[in-house]
Design a protein around this motif. Sequence first.
Motif: not given
Lengths: 191, 682, 155
Positions: A20-26, A29-30, A33-34, A36-37
């Motif tokens: 779950r931690g990885g998914v939250i981080l993902f 980040l997304a 990033g979006i 910023l773009l």
Amino acid sequence: MNNAVTSSPGAGDQPPRSRRGGVILFGALALVGIGLLAVFYYGILNPPSRRASEGLAPDFQITTYDGEAMALSDFRGTPVVLNFWASWCVPCRDEQPLLQAYWQRYQGEVVFLGLNYLDQRPNALAYLAEFGVTYPNGPDMGSRIYSAYRVQGVPETFFIDAAGQVQGVHVGPMTARDLEQRISQLLNPTF
Amino acid sequence: MADLGYLSLVLAFIVTLYGIAISLIGAWRRDELLALSGRNALFAVAALVTLATVAMWYLLISNDFSNEYVASHSERSLPLFYRFSALWGGQAGSLLFWGFMMALYNVALTAVVWKRDLKRGAYLVATLLAVQLFFLTIVLFAANPFNRLWVLPSGATTGAIFRPEGAALFIPADGSGLNPLLQNYWMVFHPIFLYLGYVGLTLPMALAVANLAAGKLDNSWAREVRVWNLIPWIFLTIGILMGSQWAYLELGWGGFWAWDPVENASLIPWLTATAFLHSIMIQQQRGMLKVWNVTLAFLGFWLVIIGTFITRSGIIDSVHSFALSNVGPLFLSFILLTFVGFLALLWQRLPQLQSDAELDSMLSRESAFLYVNVLFLVATFATLFGTLFPIISEGITNTKIAVSAPYFNKVDGPIFLGILLLMGIGPLLGWRRSSPGMLRKSLAPPTAFALATIAVIYLIVTRQWLPVLAWGVCALVLGTIFWEYFRGARARRSVTGESWPLALLRVMARNQRRYGGYIVHLGVIMIALAIVGATTFQFNLKKSLSLNEEATLAGYTFTYTGLESEKASNHDIMIANVLVEKNGKIVGTLKPRMNFYANISGRDMGPTTEVGLRTNLVEDVYIVFNGWEDNGSLAAFEFFVNPLMLWMWLGGIVMVIGTTFAIWPLPKPAPRRVPAASVVTN
Amino acid sequence: MMRRLLLALIFLLLLAAPALAQEGDPADALQKDLWCPICQGIRLDVCDQKVCEQMREMIDQELAAGNSPEQIKAQFIELYGPVVLGEPPRQGFYLTAWILPILLLVAGLAVVVWLTRRWVQKPATAPAAIATAAASPETAPDPYLARVEKELQDL
């Protein structure tokens, strides 16, 4: 969450919740990033150097140093020469006599409007008196109009036609030829 | 020479494309020959880019003004040294220089880590070459340093590689010169280090991506990546400090950091790289935070590209950003592509990236590292957000809001203070678990030291809360560092009976990383000391003095004693002599100067100032010469007394020493004393 | 011992608090609080642009006329715009610049607490094996350091 893929050796014996931690981080980040773009995309489309040089001139209200309240839209039907200046601005001094002279020459045909930028009333009044300026001038309170026109420095002059459309911008001090040419373009739109 | 340079760039471009393709095929088919060919392509690209760079240097040094870049960034009277450094004085040249550094790094990394893991190696080469391809694309298609000057039939001149329709070659008699602000020796070295840092942050990213792509998801990369992150990190640190030194000496405003977008662009990736070098330790020690670490490795690289985009695309006004140019859309596409590519790769590998270990208590060194990671990331975000806020606010409210030092000081300041605090506490926490009781016990000596320092500062130096608090925290960190050294030496001594110095040296040599890290922390503390001192206790005075008139400031007396002029090869120098006395004793004569350059790119840049400086461990006397009247009977000055500034540069040196110590390959004694059970098996 | 030291620290900081209020020359303080509207990151007191000179003159005049520094600051914002603050004004949309970092900080800290808590709750699997599994030769436990480490852990 996709729990099916646990093929790598050693991963199988881990409880699936530790992903779950990885998914939250993902996701975070997304998201960042979006965002910023999007900002960069907007920035590329609107660089600071892109002035309000075409399209409808942003409307504004000012109170002139004579105490008169006016809006840009009041002058619809007459071309407007909109000049940004400041008493501390040295090149502004070069073009000020010209502006006054051309206003006198085209009075009635063209409206001249001076917007005083980052300045104080006494200094502005002294400057106007020094050059004997008689066309309307007023302070750009809080630099709001400056910001709306995306001006980059003083002097800068916008040429707005009778329909309220910006016809052009002159960056820096103008010569008599520049001013003559721009005004004749405003008066003869087909030219 | 221009042809040779251009040709080698074109060839490099083609070989790069080949290298990427062949490496990917090699990785896919697990074909060693193809993978080796890809690696050789990387070496060939490096040779070609080096050749192009040498060609550019040749053009600059031989004053070949038929070249557009040389004509607009150099001139006949420019000293050789600056003709050499003009390579990074403008957009096109600096991008070529960037590609050159990238090529050197690529060779170093590939040569060292290639080894036998063919699949990983091939993905690594492909990743590195993909980044190289981006820079080659820009240099070839958007900002070509090998453009020739042409005169068009209309009479206008233009730069292009090939002859535009009806144009003739044009060779100006002289170039328009290098921006005078860049004619300073700090400005020669600062970009080299900054680029070494910037470019080098590609390496951790490339290692992360190659490992993810090859499915090599164990913790071995944590050990491998460490040095490839530390090297660029220390270069970036030096680059940033040199940049502030330049701003301090050349811009003449008494400060060293203006939170300008260009400066922020260098700080932002530094923050994530610093977070990364801490969090990677958790993975190395404990096999945790796998997703987080690859993300940080990517972020460091991505933020470098973003920073470069911000400062070079012209989307933001900045005092020293490059002129508006057409590289913006290319950068933006690259930012988007790398982002999407990384996310896709990460998503694919997410199920396999799971923590090996867990904690025994919430209070542990791991959690301290996690908290410091959060602080670094918040600082990164705030700095980036503030830098972009003019664009964001204009897009949403139609009013461009200026964001400068007050915002960043208020937002980043407390975060940095929090980081310092954790720097004092973290090392005293054990891996896996710690208890409040033990923490209290080991924290007692550093805390006592900190409180004593606070009392001394409060009673003797100042009653302002900010320096009292900030220096108190610095003292805590200092106490922790020395306490750690003491404990290490004591532990060794109690077993071996060695003398204190020997025990200390041996324990340091056996734990280079840990004790090297503490040396770096010491350097950071010195810098913090300087920043707090110089920002809270700066004295300044603006004054025009007539000949032999005096001004006083902070116990100093300044007497203006006259003007001198000098001539250098490409500029005139006006020097003001100022006699400096402290409490009636002569300190010396300082010579602040103004440099007058003629003919800079067709616009008058105004004179540049060079401050008169006398520095010592206590304070800097710093004089700016702003102009004169009546042949020098009157001169305008700004006087500054900046406390503790020297500590900033010394702190930088200490950081370099610490990093060097941490990564220096000392011969390792055989781990004889280590109990068999804990000997490493990898 | 620690508690007493902490109390002493808090006491000292309280003593220091009045120093916040103490200010030297109000004109100087105000100049250090305002920013050149046409430069980037240059404080009013060290700026040599003519705009800044005029602003400094205005500060002197207004102070002489008996206006408070806060009033003068407000006047500058009204006349010149928020640019003189060098930071986003604390109102409307501009608040995001101030709130977002705080939100992010709180969220980040919460995630760390949540994560560490989860890690602690998981049943420990053969701690000794894990402790050394990832250790490299470089970080191979130095017996002396292990002693220091041990000291750091609760026993």
